[in-house]
Design an enzyme around this catalytic site. Sequence first.
Site, PDB file in Angstrom:
ATOM      1  N   CYS A   5       0.873  -1.171   0.000  1.00 21.94           N
ATOM      2  CA  CYS A   5       0.000   0.000   0.000  1.00 21.94           C
ATOM      3  C   CYS A   5       0.910   1.221   0.000  1.00 21.94           C
ATOM      4  CB  CYS A   5      -0.914   0.002   1.230  1.00 21.94           C
ATOM      5  SG  CYS A   5      -1.954   1.476   1.338  1.00 21.94           S
TER       6      CYS A   5
ATOM      7  N   GLU B  67      -4.075   0.997  -5.655  1.00 22.19           N
ATOM      8  CA  GLU B  67      -3.189  -0.099  -6.047  1.00 22.19           C
ATOM      9  C   GLU B  67      -3.028  -0.028  -7.563  1.00 22.19           C
ATOM     10  OE1 GLU B  67      -1.444  -1.684  -4.105  1.00 22.19           O
ATOM     11  OE2 GLU B  67      -2.493  -2.007  -2.203  1.00 22.19           O
TER      12      GLU B  67
END
Length: 223
Positions: free
Chosen positions: A2, A105
């Site tokens: 992340c 993402e």
Amino acid sequence: MCGRYALYTETEQWPDSGVVWPLEGGVFWQSSYNVAPGRSAPVVVNLERPVVSGLQWGLVPHWAKEEKIGNRMINARAETVAEKPAFRSAIRRRRCLVLADGFYEWRRQGGRKTPYFIRRRADGGLLCLAGLWESWKRPDGGYLRTFTIITVEPNELLAPIHDRMPAILPDDARERWLQSDPVQPASLAALLAPFPSSELEAFEVSTLVNNPANDSPQCVAPV
């Protein structure tokens, strides 16, 4: 991993889940659609009581010789967090909640990486990401507080996009995650699981988000 997220919900709308989370030391936060490593962001820590504090993203262990080690510590894998020297003390004593409206993402397709934004499906409400924090003493005697985000295996929604996702805590697990008493990491393992796919949505967004200097609602707009 992340490596980017967004927090644009106004502070008065941050959830309390029965816990009072006042801003600490007059921390002021302006909405951001592109929070990047190295930046300070609001994180809920337990300092005798849960408070929101501004911490820098990229954990610097208390034993570190240099601050720049934080550049490599933006994430901690749930499977090894209790073993890694940088995180094994923090997982027992210094856990935190990283507030986010959603996270990004990138899906790799050949030589191209396409950004996606992931948020709550029902209402786009805040997510609480499981994190760890540390306090590092600078050479000048001051202290730097930093945090990292724990990642887990992806759920069915995220698997086609990326091989990791942040550990999102269910609403009823926040208080347990923040408890100040030292705990054994094994007792927290059940909390570090992929968040249900049915509660999230993912959609492609502009490559504007690739550059941390771009910070506007366009970053989270579907394309």
